[in-house]
Design a protein around this motif. Structure first.
Motif, PDB file in Angstrom:
ATOM      1  N   ASP A 197       8.110   4.961  -5.720  1.00  0.00           N
ATOM      2  CA  ASP A 197       9.333   4.183  -5.844  1.00  0.00           C
ATOM      3  C   ASP A 197      10.387   4.742  -4.910  1.00  0.00           C
ATOM      4  O   ASP A 197      10.351   5.916  -4.525  1.00  0.00           O
ATOM      5  CB  ASP A 197       9.844   4.236  -7.289  1.00  0.00           C
ATOM      6  CG  ASP A 197      10.744   3.048  -7.606  1.00  0.00           C
ATOM      7  OD1 ASP A 197      11.010   2.240  -6.692  1.00  0.00           O
ATOM      8  OD2 ASP A 197      11.178   2.940  -8.761  1.00  0.00           O
ATOM      9  N   LEU A 198      11.316   3.874  -4.535  1.00  0.00           N
ATOM     10  CA  LEU A 198      12.458   4.314  -3.746  1.00  0.00           C
ATOM     11  C   LEU A 198      13.520   4.839  -4.687  1.00  0.00           C
ATOM     12  O   LEU A 198      13.872   4.185  -5.671  1.00  0.00           O
ATOM     13  CB  LEU A 198      13.006   3.150  -2.909  1.00  0.00           C
ATOM     14  CG  LEU A 198      12.157   2.697  -1.720  1.00  0.00           C
ATOM     15  CD1 LEU A 198      12.750   1.440  -1.103  1.00  0.00           C
ATOM     16  CD2 LEU A 198      12.069   3.799  -0.666  1.00  0.00           C
TER      17      LEU A 198
ATOM     18  N   VAL B  18       0.832  -1.200   0.000  1.00  0.00           N
ATOM     19  CA  VAL B  18       0.000   0.000   0.000  1.00  0.00           C
ATOM     20  C   VAL B  18       0.867   1.252   0.000  1.00  0.00           C
ATOM     21  O   VAL B  18       0.585   2.237  -0.697  1.00  0.00           O
ATOM     22  CB  VAL B  18      -0.958   0.006   1.212  1.00  0.00           C
ATOM     23  CG1 VAL B  18      -1.650   1.363   1.340  1.00  0.00           C
ATOM     24  CG2 VAL B  18      -1.990  -1.101   1.074  1.00  0.00           C
ATOM     25  N   VAL B  19       1.963   1.222   0.777  1.00  0.00           N
ATOM     26  CA  VAL B  19       2.851   2.384   0.878  1.00  0.00           C
ATOM     27  C   VAL B  19       3.451   2.729  -0.474  1.00  0.00           C
ATOM     28  O   VAL B  19       3.591   3.902  -0.835  1.00  0.00           O
ATOM     29  CB  VAL B  19       3.966   2.119   1.920  1.00  0.00           C
ATOM     30  CG1 VAL B  19       5.057   3.163   1.804  1.00  0.00           C
ATOM     31  CG2 VAL B  19       3.373   2.134   3.323  1.00  0.00           C
ATOM     32  N   THR B  20       3.816   1.714  -1.239  1.00  0.00           N
ATOM     33  CA  THR B  20       4.457   1.966  -2.535  1.00  0.00           C
ATOM     34  C   THR B  20       3.465   2.097  -3.680  1.00  0.00           C
ATOM     35  O   THR B  20       3.869   2.347  -4.804  1.00  0.00           O
ATOM     36  CB  THR B  20       5.459   0.840  -2.864  1.00  0.00           C
ATOM     37  OG1 THR B  20       4.769  -0.421  -2.822  1.00  0.00           O
ATOM     38  CG2 THR B  20       6.598   0.832  -1.873  1.00  0.00           C
TER      39      THR B  20
ATOM     40  N   ILE C  42      14.828   8.177  -0.635  1.00  0.00           N
ATOM     41  CA  ILE C  42      13.534   8.854  -0.554  1.00  0.00           C
ATOM     42  C   ILE C  42      12.441   8.019  -1.213  1.00  0.00           C
ATOM     43  O   ILE C  42      12.705   7.183  -2.076  1.00  0.00           O
ATOM     44  CB  ILE C  42      13.600  10.245  -1.219  1.00  0.00           C
ATOM     45  CG1 ILE C  42      14.147  10.122  -2.631  1.00  0.00           C
ATOM     46  CG2 ILE C  42      14.440  11.202  -0.396  1.00  0.00           C
ATOM     47  CD1 ILE C  42      14.285  11.421  -3.367  1.00  0.00           C
ATOM     48  N   LEU C  43      11.212   8.292  -0.808  1.00  0.00           N
ATOM     49  CA  LEU C  43      10.042   7.611  -1.354  1.00  0.00           C
ATOM     50  C   LEU C  43       9.135   8.640  -2.002  1.00  0.00           C
ATOM     51  O   LEU C  43       8.781   9.649  -1.392  1.00  0.00           O
ATOM     52  CB  LEU C  43       9.273   6.879  -0.241  1.00  0.00           C
ATOM     53  CG  LEU C  43       7.995   6.146  -0.658  1.00  0.00           C
ATOM     54  CD1 LEU C  43       8.333   4.947  -1.541  1.00  0.00           C
ATOM     55  CD2 LEU C  43       7.222   5.691   0.582  1.00  0.00           C
ATOM     56  N   GLY C  44       8.779   8.378  -3.267  1.00  0.00           N
ATOM     57  CA  GLY C  44       7.895   9.308  -3.952  1.00  0.00           C
ATOM     58  C   GLY C  44       7.775   8.998  -5.425  1.00  0.00           C
ATOM     59  O   GLY C  44       8.273   7.977  -5.908  1.00  0.00           O
TER      60      GLY C  44
END
Length: 335
Positions: A258-259, A248-250, A317-319
């Motif tokens: 994506d990282l 769910v987070v990704t 980072i995640l986004g």
């Protein structure tokens, strides 16, 4: 590649026939080089122009042999070229030459060794990321498939120096070894490391002992596709809620996150700023998960807000991709 060898054979055979004929007529007919070359050409082409020089039984027998050789070679060349046109091999040869030029012009690219299922996944990811890469394979069906889909490919075994050099190993940024046997992966890594001591190498480890061997011969990282899949399946069974949370987070709705990693460069927006001063979430919408510190290369998870960025630090980072690009554009040299 077979077509190239056929064309080379035809050219070499014609050249050799001209040399043999010219030398033979110079000796047997007692003529100079130009007349001997003329005799050779009119004989192998069977055009029927007049002979020059003196004739003898030896020169006549020699002419008969040259006629048979010339007719046979012309016939082979004609049928080969017609077959190549009918089968579309001529355009393939042109594509091959074009591909050779593209590969020679590459720099800071990636090399994928192998063309199995694991390699297919990597190729798809590299295409999605719009990365420059070359595939090395000795499987004919994969070679044709990749070339028809405009994927740069080199035919051969990645265990051979000449093949790796053909793929631009000396200018490459990274190499992924996905061969089907441990030995091929080990030899590929060893050969690649000897040709380029700065290249970043990742290899698939098929056995547990293969991890250590691959690291010893020069791999920077090793991964076991079987072990990763097994751990993932076990985690899904044992901790399904945690794995579902990570999924769910990704992926939020139709938006896939994506990282990514961003390096702090000299003169960039992040240089000497604290995490709170940089205001990364507000300015870009990104989430900073960790920082790999340049001073000791340790990873600092959930970094404190008063952490000061240093040149060479790596932000994990995640986004979304456009958010990452926005962060990179905040400074002149953030990558």
């Amino acid at each position: 590649m077979d077509e190239k060898r056929k064309i080379k054979f035809i050219l070499y055979a014609f050249s050799l026939l001209l040399i043999i004929g010219t030398v033979g007529y110079m000796i047997l007919s007692d003529v100079d080089f130009v007349d001997a070359l003329y005799m050779t050409v009119i004989t192998v082409s069977t055009v029927g122009f007049g002979e020059v020089g003196t004739t003898s039984n030896s020169s006549e027998i020699f002419s008969v042999i040259m006629i048979f050789l010339g007719v046979g070679l012309f016939g082979y060349a004609f049928t080969t070229l017609v077959a190549m046109f009918v089968e579309g091999k001529v355009s393939d040869l042109w594509k091959g030459s074009k591909m050779e030029r593209k590969i020679s012009a590459l720099s800071d690219h990636y090399i994928i060794c192998g063309s199995g299922e694991l390699a297919e996944v990597i190729i798809k990811k590299f295409i999605d990321e719009n990365l420059d890469f070359v595939v090395i394979t000795d499987k004919r069906e994969d070679l044709d498939d990749y070339s028809h889909h405009n994927i740069l490919v080199v035919e051969g075994q990645s265990t051979e120096e000449s093949v790796l050099l053909h793929a631009g190993i000396e200018k490459a940024k990274g190499l992924v070894a996905t061969m089907e046997t441990e030995v091929d992966n080990i030899v590929t890594v060893l050969t690649a490391r000897n040709l380029n001591n700065k290249i970043y190498i990742i290899s698939n480890a098929i056995t547990k002992s293969g991890n250590e061997k691959l690291l010893k011969v020069g791999a920077n990282k090793t991964l076991s596709a079987i072990e990763i899949s097994g751990n993932r399946m076990a985690s899904l069974m044992i901790k399904p809620n945690i794995i579902s949370f990570l999924d769910v987070v990704t992926r939020v709705g139709d938006v896939e996150l994506d990282l990514e990693e961003v390096i702090v460069k000299k003169g960039s927006y992040l240089e000497n700023k604290t995490l709170i001063e940089a205001e990364i979430p507000r300015k870009t919408g990104l989430t900073v998960l960790a920082i790999k510190k340049i001073e000791d290369e340790k990873i600092l998870f959930n970094p404190p807000i008063d952490y000061t960025f240093k040149i060479g630090d790596v932000l994990i980072i995640l986004g979304r991709e456009e958010q990452v690009d926005k962060l990179r554009n905040l400074g002149d040299e953030i990558k």
